[in-house]
Enzyme design. Sequence first.
Site, PDB file in Angstrom:
ATOM      1  N   ALA A   1      43.622  46.590  44.490  1.00 36.73           N
ATOM      2  CA  ALA A   1      43.104  45.278  44.093  1.00 36.73           C
ATOM      3  C   ALA A   1      43.953  44.663  42.983  1.00 36.73           C
ATOM      4  O   ALA A   1      44.316  43.482  43.048  1.00 36.73           O
ATOM      5  CB  ALA A   1      41.651  45.406  43.633  1.00 36.73           C
ATOM      6  N   GLU A   2      44.299  45.449  41.969  1.00 39.40           N
ATOM      7  CA  GLU A   2      45.103  44.908  40.864  1.00 39.40           C
ATOM      8  C   GLU A   2      46.497  44.538  41.342  1.00 39.40           C
ATOM      9  O   GLU A   2      47.051  43.520  40.916  1.00 39.40           O
ATOM     10  CB  GLU A   2      45.186  45.888  39.701  1.00 39.40           C
ATOM     11  CG  GLU A   2      45.975  45.295  38.550  1.00 39.40           C
ATOM     12  CD  GLU A   2      45.534  45.762  37.177  1.00 39.40           C
ATOM     13  OE1 GLU A   2      46.121  45.254  36.211  1.00 39.40           O
ATOM     14  OE2 GLU A   2      44.639  46.603  37.075  1.00 39.40           O
ATOM     15  N   THR A   3      47.052  45.309  42.231  1.00 36.74           N
ATOM     16  CA  THR A   3      48.373  44.999  42.780  1.00 36.74           C
ATOM     17  C   THR A   3      48.363  43.647  43.480  1.00 36.74           C
ATOM     18  O   THR A   3      49.204  42.787  43.215  1.00 36.74           O
ATOM     19  CB  THR A   3      48.817  46.102  43.767  1.00 36.74           C
ATOM     20  OG1 THR A   3      48.951  47.330  43.051  1.00 36.74           O
ATOM     21  CG2 THR A   3      50.116  45.745  44.459  1.00 36.74           C
TER      22      THR A   3
END
Length: 136
Positions: free
Chosen positions: A58-60
Amino acid sequence: MTDTDALASTPSIAGTLLERMGIEVTEVSATRAVGTMPVQGNTQPYGLLHGGASAALAETLGSYAAQAHAGPGRAAVGIEINATHHRSARSGIVTGTATAVHLGGRLATYQVVVEDDGGRLLCTARLTCMVIELRD
């Protein structure tokens, strides 16, 4: 910058967490990013997809989209992430889709949905990035 340019201009993932986790980013624009990750190799000791792996995916994706929003001469840095894990997976490929919620001059926020290869919801996350000027 077109969506094709945004994906083509991403840096190499060699030697990064993305390479280690098998994350492949397939679409990038300021408003949306999509990518996949194998479950195998990203599990916790009980054989389930690790929640931290879903959060890393998700952060990527949110960060890639935020960087496309930031544009040249600026950078997007994550300042907050949260994730709710609805179910897990034991095998296959998961797909994450980051969708812009807010695109401002200083902050960009994305909702990220992670699904298994059957389209079942595994995780929803929200990432907020701060847009800053690059320093020399």
